[in-house]
Design an enzyme around this catalytic site. Structure first.
Site, short mmCIF file in Angstrom:
data_model
loop_
_atom_site.label_atom_id
_atom_site.label_comp_id
_atom_site.label_asym_id
_atom_site.label_seq_id
_atom_site.Cartn_x
_atom_site.Cartn_y
_atom_site.Cartn_z
N ARG A 20 0.60 4.98 1.17
CA ARG A 20 1.09 4.13 0.08
C ARG A 20 0.28 4.45 -1.16
NH1 ARG A 20 2.28 -2.21 0.44
NH2 ARG A 20 4.13 -1.28 1.40
N ARG A 24 2.29 -5.94 6.03
CA ARG A 24 3.32 -5.52 6.99
C ARG A 24 3.34 -4.01 7.23
NH1 ARG A 24 4.20 -10.08 5.08
NH2 ARG A 24 3.38 -9.10 3.22
N THR A 25 3.38 -3.24 6.16
CA THR A 25 3.62 -1.80 6.34
C THR A 25 2.45 -1.14 7.07
OG1 THR A 25 4.82 -1.93 4.27
CG2 THR A 25 4.42 0.27 5.15
N HIS A 33 10.61 2.87 -1.04
CA HIS A 33 9.95 2.38 0.17
C HIS A 33 10.95 2.61 1.31
CE1 HIS A 33 7.33 0.24 2.73
NE2 HIS A 33 7.20 -0.90 2.09
N LYS A 85 -14.68 8.96 -5.74
CA LYS A 85 -15.58 9.97 -6.33
C LYS A 85 -14.81 10.96 -7.17
CE LYS A 85 -17.86 10.03 -1.85
NZ LYS A 85 -18.06 10.94 -0.72
N1 CP Z 1 7.25 -5.34 2.73
C1 CP Z 1 6.07 -4.74 2.48
O1 CP Z 1 6.02 -3.56 2.06
O2 CP Z 1 5.00 -5.53 2.71
P1 CP Z 1 3.48 -5.10 2.55
O3 CP Z 1 3.24 -4.86 1.08
O4 CP Z 1 2.69 -6.25 3.10
O5 CP Z 1 3.28 -3.84 3.34
#
Ligand code: CP
Length: 306
Positions: free
Chosen positions: A103, A52-53, A131, A82
């Site tokens: 991320r 999703r993100t 998040h 590396k």
């Molecule tokens: N909700 C969420 O962060 O989903 P993903 O890990 O798929 O990005």
């Protein structure tokens, strides 16, 4: 030179900003596409898996008329493999892109990276830390459904120990008067003390309750989360926690008809797919809302709006 507008943690937002963001996101949901960011580039740098993100940020940039540069898996296919430091990677990407979405598996990595970024950096999840863009789209979904945030009673269920989405959401909900939070978690997945102390300081009523069915009868929203196997050091501990709390059509029937079920996804067994057809199931709408909220956030950090 002005400081870039980074998005690092939920505490950085105030209610006027959130209200303006939601107006913008609602406008973008109507328009679906704009050409605002023609010629701009977004770099997506994901050291942990995502559906999703990453896809919603990338789709958001394309829908705004911009471009995306990305690595399928930064851990394997960037020069991290590396031995390059996060700091150097961010310095270099700041020269290629107008905005970076990152991320990472370490708590605090986004804050550390932002110190070296000369373009806006958005935290797309830092380990078990935060998040914030997920929390904003969660809040947008609650607002879309209830037309208010004040006074809502939300149950946060599942992995509250390692879950960054519930931490970020708790920080955001605490900004609205009358909000109540109920934590439902297996013994090894309880919410950390820092969040409980923050809520107490903000005069937010919270409690812990192990009886999910009793909680379901009371709340406006049940926010389910996955027990995150990948963060457990002890497999037996994970196995004890997994499947502790599960939503089925039978226990969803206990909820008020105007209540909703949310989940940041991905889900495993904690929501039976048979719940998906229930009008209270809001989790796919929630995922879709990520597109509009992230479009609005990209415009905000690039100072193209607001
Ligand atoms: N909700 C969420 O962060 O989903 P993903 O890990 O798929 O990005």
């Amino acid at each position: 030179m002005t400081e870039p507008r980074h998005i690092i943690e939920s505490q950085q937002f105030d209610r006027p900003f959130i209200a303006a963001l939601f107006d913008k996101a609602a406008e973008l949901a109507e328009r679906e596409r704009t050409g605002d960011l023609h010629g701009y580039t977004l770099a997506s740098l994901f050291y942990e898996p995502s559906t999703r993100t990453r896809f919603s940020f990338e789709a958001a940039m394309y829908r705004l008329g911009g471009n995306v540069i990305t690595t399928e898996n930064a851990r394997e296919f960037s020069s991290f493999a590396k031995g390059e430091s996060l700091e150097d990677t961010i310095r270099v990407l700041s020269g290629y892109a107008d905005v970076i979405v990152m991320r990472h598996s370490e708590i605090g990595a986004a804050k550390r990276a932002a110190e070296f970024a000369t373009v806006p950096l958005l935290n797309a999840g830092d380990g078990a830390g935060q998040h914030p863009t997920q929390a904003l789209l969660d809040l947008f979904t609650l607002h879309q459904h209830f037309d208010r945030l004040e006074g809502l009673h939300v149950a946060l269920v599942g992995d509250l120990r390692y879950g960054r989405t519930v931490r970020s959401l708790a920080y955001l909900l605490a900004k609205y008067p009358g909000v109540r939070l109920t934590f439902v978690a297996p013994a090894v997945c309880q919410m950390h003390g820092d969040i409980k102390e923050y809520l107490a300081r903000q005069d937010v009523k919270w409690r812990e309750d192990g009886d999910l069915n009793a909680v379901l009868r009371e709340v406006d929203c049940v926010y389910m989360t996955r027990i995150q196997k990948e963060r457990f050091l002890d497999t037996h501990e994970y196995e004890r926690a997994y499947n502790s709390y599960r939503l089925t059509p039978e226990n969803v029937a206990l909820m008020r008809t105007d209540a909703i079920v949310m989940h940041p996804l991905p889900r495993l067994g904690e929501i039976d797919p048979a719940v998906d057809d229930d009008p209270r199931a809001a989790y796919f709408q929630q995922a879709r809302n990520g597109l509009w909220v992230r479009m609005a956030l990209i415009l905000y950090v690039l100072n193209v709006w607001g």
